[in-house]
Write a protein that holds these residues in place. Structure first.
Motif, short mmCIF file in Angstrom:
data_model
loop_
_atom_site.label_atom_id
_atom_site.label_comp_id
_atom_site.label_asym_id
_atom_site.label_seq_id
_atom_site.Cartn_x
_atom_site.Cartn_y
_atom_site.Cartn_z
N THR A 14 0.83 -1.20 0.00
CA THR A 14 0.00 0.00 0.00
C THR A 14 0.86 1.26 0.00
O THR A 14 0.62 2.21 -0.74
CB THR A 14 -0.91 0.01 1.24
OG1 THR A 14 -1.78 -1.12 1.16
CG2 THR A 14 -1.74 1.27 1.28
N TYR A 50 -5.99 1.67 -4.94
CA TYR A 50 -6.31 0.43 -4.21
C TYR A 50 -5.08 -0.47 -4.14
O TYR A 50 -4.13 -0.32 -4.90
CB TYR A 50 -7.49 -0.31 -4.85
CG TYR A 50 -7.22 -0.80 -6.27
CD1 TYR A 50 -6.72 -2.07 -6.51
CD2 TYR A 50 -7.48 0.02 -7.36
CE1 TYR A 50 -6.49 -2.53 -7.79
CE2 TYR A 50 -7.25 -0.42 -8.66
CZ TYR A 50 -6.74 -1.70 -8.87
OH TYR A 50 -6.50 -2.14 -10.15
N ASP A 51 -5.15 -1.42 -3.24
CA ASP A 51 -4.08 -2.38 -3.00
C ASP A 51 -4.71 -3.77 -3.00
O ASP A 51 -5.57 -4.07 -2.18
CB ASP A 51 -3.39 -2.08 -1.67
CG ASP A 51 -2.41 -3.16 -1.24
OD1 ASP A 51 -1.83 -3.80 -2.12
OD2 ASP A 51 -2.23 -3.33 -0.02
N ALA A 76 -9.43 -6.37 -2.73
CA ALA A 76 -8.54 -5.21 -2.60
C ALA A 76 -9.02 -4.29 -1.48
O ALA A 76 -10.14 -4.42 -0.99
CB ALA A 76 -8.47 -4.45 -3.92
N ARG A 77 -8.16 -3.35 -1.11
CA ARG A 77 -8.51 -2.33 -0.13
C ARG A 77 -8.31 -0.96 -0.77
O ARG A 77 -7.26 -0.70 -1.38
CB ARG A 77 -7.64 -2.45 1.12
CG ARG A 77 -8.01 -1.47 2.24
CD ARG A 77 -7.19 -1.74 3.49
NE ARG A 77 -5.78 -1.43 3.29
CZ ARG A 77 -5.25 -0.21 3.43
NH1 ARG A 77 -6.04 0.82 3.75
NH2 ARG A 77 -3.97 -0.01 3.25
N ALA A 78 -9.31 -0.11 -0.66
CA ALA A 78 -9.21 1.23 -1.22
C ALA A 78 -8.21 2.06 -0.42
O ALA A 78 -8.26 2.09 0.82
CB ALA A 78 -10.57 1.91 -1.22
N THR A 79 -7.30 2.74 -1.11
CA THR A 79 -6.33 3.61 -0.44
C THR A 79 -6.75 5.08 -0.55
O THR A 79 -6.02 5.96 -0.12
CB THR A 79 -4.92 3.43 -1.03
OG1 THR A 79 -4.96 3.68 -2.43
CG2 THR A 79 -4.44 2.00 -0.78
N PHE A 85 -12.40 2.99 -10.65
CA PHE A 85 -11.02 2.53 -10.61
C PHE A 85 -10.77 1.70 -11.86
O PHE A 85 -11.70 1.28 -12.55
CB PHE A 85 -10.74 1.71 -9.34
CG PHE A 85 -11.61 0.51 -9.18
CD1 PHE A 85 -11.25 -0.72 -9.72
CD2 PHE A 85 -12.83 0.60 -8.50
CE1 PHE A 85 -12.07 -1.83 -9.58
CE2 PHE A 85 -13.65 -0.51 -8.35
CZ PHE A 85 -13.27 -1.72 -8.89
N GLU A 123 -12.10 5.23 1.57
CA GLU A 123 -10.71 4.91 1.91
C GLU A 123 -10.66 3.92 3.07
O GLU A 123 -11.35 4.10 4.09
CB GLU A 123 -9.96 6.19 2.28
CG GLU A 123 -8.50 5.95 2.61
CD GLU A 123 -7.77 7.22 2.96
OE1 GLU A 123 -6.60 7.13 3.38
OE2 GLU A 123 -8.36 8.32 2.82
N THR A 126 -12.39 -2.60 2.34
CA THR A 126 -12.04 -3.79 1.57
C THR A 126 -13.20 -4.15 0.66
O THR A 126 -14.35 -4.16 1.09
CB THR A 126 -11.71 -4.97 2.50
OG1 THR A 126 -10.56 -4.64 3.30
CG2 THR A 126 -11.40 -6.22 1.70
#
Length: 479
Positions: A14, A50-51, A76-79, A85, A123, A126
């Motif tokens: 991340t 995202y990651d 994924a997880r939003a950063t 996206f 943010e 997940t």
């Protein structure tokens, strides 16, 4: 990865993504992740916002007609806050996209699959993206003329991903800075075998004779070292006994699961070198530290199936039976490139310099030419074999077309050797093993490496090595 065409704590993915992402619109109802991470050589590779933590691929392939279809589930997880996206996917037909189980709007723009969920992702949230797709995967021609992506073979296919080929067969965040775990289930026609990374969790046959192979990779993996090989293979599972490791690559009861798949035409030619796998892995463990993955092996296809070997994670791919030096090279990549993965493609020399130097070390330990002899021969006569040896410094290839050229490999190895001769053997192996441990399953760049070396040997002066050998133009003065 020898191309025949040209011949500290782990940093979280991340953090790398945020550092690389050049565009951030500050959130809001129209916030979108960047369509690329601004890599120095491949600016459109990867995506911002995202990651990814996991890929779940459920695929079916029919060689006749080159038809691939299935579903990719990307967790994924939003950063940052995201109203939209991108995923990287070249070719293929996208039939449906859902986010969090709800239908999502999507459109295509070159290699970008642009997804707009039904609601904004916040943010830290997940989320799960499900993409149903099908079609005939493409072979991609790189700027250096080599082929990657989906390579059709006489009896199936071979997927190779360096640097961007994986986007030819599954959607994702295709930049080395975003690593994830994988589950890959592949159904193939009767009589064929599907080989991928990690451990084979199950193999089952349906009533019509089609077979499904379920592969699991628990340790983080960059998408460029994901692979899929489909065809007729002779499979062996040699025993590799290891001292139990307390890290993520711990062997079960001291025995490492190994899976070696060899095209029947290459079995006889590859027998002697592949039999050395336990020896090479024990040697690498001793020199580089504990093996970083929970399985190992190899895939050997026909020489005409690919033009280069590739360090696909836990199971390197070879075009024909490998020679011993190539085998050592790709094994070393499991530490340098696969576990310690570059932040950007400009850091490629960290992969190839270490793997090439591993060849020198192996020959030295096996009673062949010493590393100093190899260094001197390269310095005095290297242009005879590598015409472009002094054309550019290993840490500064001029464009993407040059990242697999000899300065990255051979001059990269010379940089490693200069470090060794500066600090001495004891300190050198401490540095090598410490580097592999400090960035295990993570990402690191050239600046991280030079800082680490200086930190571990504070009484030595490395300015000349960095200025002349790593970054300098032309042939350095004889050391």
């Amino acid at each position: 990865m020898p191309r025949s065409v040209r011949l500290v704590p782990v940093m979280a993915a991340t953090t790398l993504l945020l550092a690389l992402t050049a565009c951030d619109d500050g959130g809001g109802p129209d916030a979108s992740g960047a369509p690329g991470l601004g890599d120095p050589y491949f600016p459109k590779a990867g995506n911002g916002g995202y990651d990814v933590s996991h890929y779940g691929l459920t695929l079916a392939y029919t060689p006749q007609g080159n038809r691939l279809g299935g579903t990719a589930v990307v967790t994924a997880r939003a950063t940052e806050d995201l109203a939209a996206f991108d995923l990287d996917l070249v070719g293929m037909d996208v039939d449906e996209v859902t986010v969090g189980g709800d239908a999502a709007e999507f459109r295509r723009d070159g290699q970008e699959l642009i997804v707009r969920p039904s609601g904004t992702l916040t943010e830290g949230e997940t989320f799960e993206v499900r993409v149903r797709y099908s079609g005939s995967p493409r072979t991609i021609t790189d700027s250096d003329g080599s082929k990657e992506g989906w390579l059709r073979t006489a009896d199936g296919a071979l997927a190779l991903g360096e640097p961007n080929g994986s986007m030819a067969w599954f959607p994702g965040n295709h930049h080395p800075s975003d690593k994830a775990s994988y589950d890959i289930a592949v159904t193939v026609p009767k009589g064929l075998t599907a080989v991928s990374n990690g451990e084979l969790r199950s193999e089952r046959t349906a009533g019509d004779g089609r077979r499904t192979f379920d592969w699991h990779s628990a340790e983080p993996m960059a998408s460029y070292v994901a692979t899929l090989a489909i065809g007729h293979y002779t499979v062996t599972r040699p025993t590799v006994t290891r001292t139990a490791d307390t890290g993520a690559g711990a062997a079960r009861n001291g025995v490492l699961p190994v899976y070696v798949a060899v095209d029947p035409s290459q079995v006889a030619a590859g027998r002697d070198v592949l039999a050395r796998l336990p020896d090479v892995m024990e040697w690498a463990d001793t020199n580089f530290g504990p093996y970083p993955f929970s399985s190992a092996g190899a895939i050997v296809d026909r020489p005409e199936d690919a033009a280069y070997a590739l360090e696909t994670q836990s199971r390197p791919v070879y075009p024909g039976a490998p020679d011993l030096e190539t085998f050592v090279h790709e094994t070393a990549h499991q530490w340098f490139g696969d576990s310690v993965t570059p932040k950007t493609w400009q850091d490629m020399w960290l992969n190839e310099g270490f793997a090439t130097y591993a060849e020198w070390l192996w020959n030295e330990d096996e009673g062949g030419a010493g590393a100093q002899e190899r260094f001197t021969q390269l310095y005095d006569h290297g242009e005879d074999e590598y015409e472009d040896l002094w054309a550019f410094p290993p840490a500064k290839p001029p464009t993407a077309a040059y990242i697999s050229d000899s300065p990255v490999y051979q001059r990269g190895a010379m940089v490693i050797h200069r470090i060794r001769t500066t600090v001495g053997d004891d300190a050198f192996y401490d540095i090598v093993q410490g580097w592999a441990a400090a960035h295990r399953h993570g990402n690191a760049g050239t600046a991280d490496f030079t800082a680490y070396v200086e930190q571990q040997a504070p009484d030595e002066d490395f300015d000349e090595i960095w200025a002349d050998w790593l970054y300098g133009e032309g042939k350095p003065q004889r050391p």
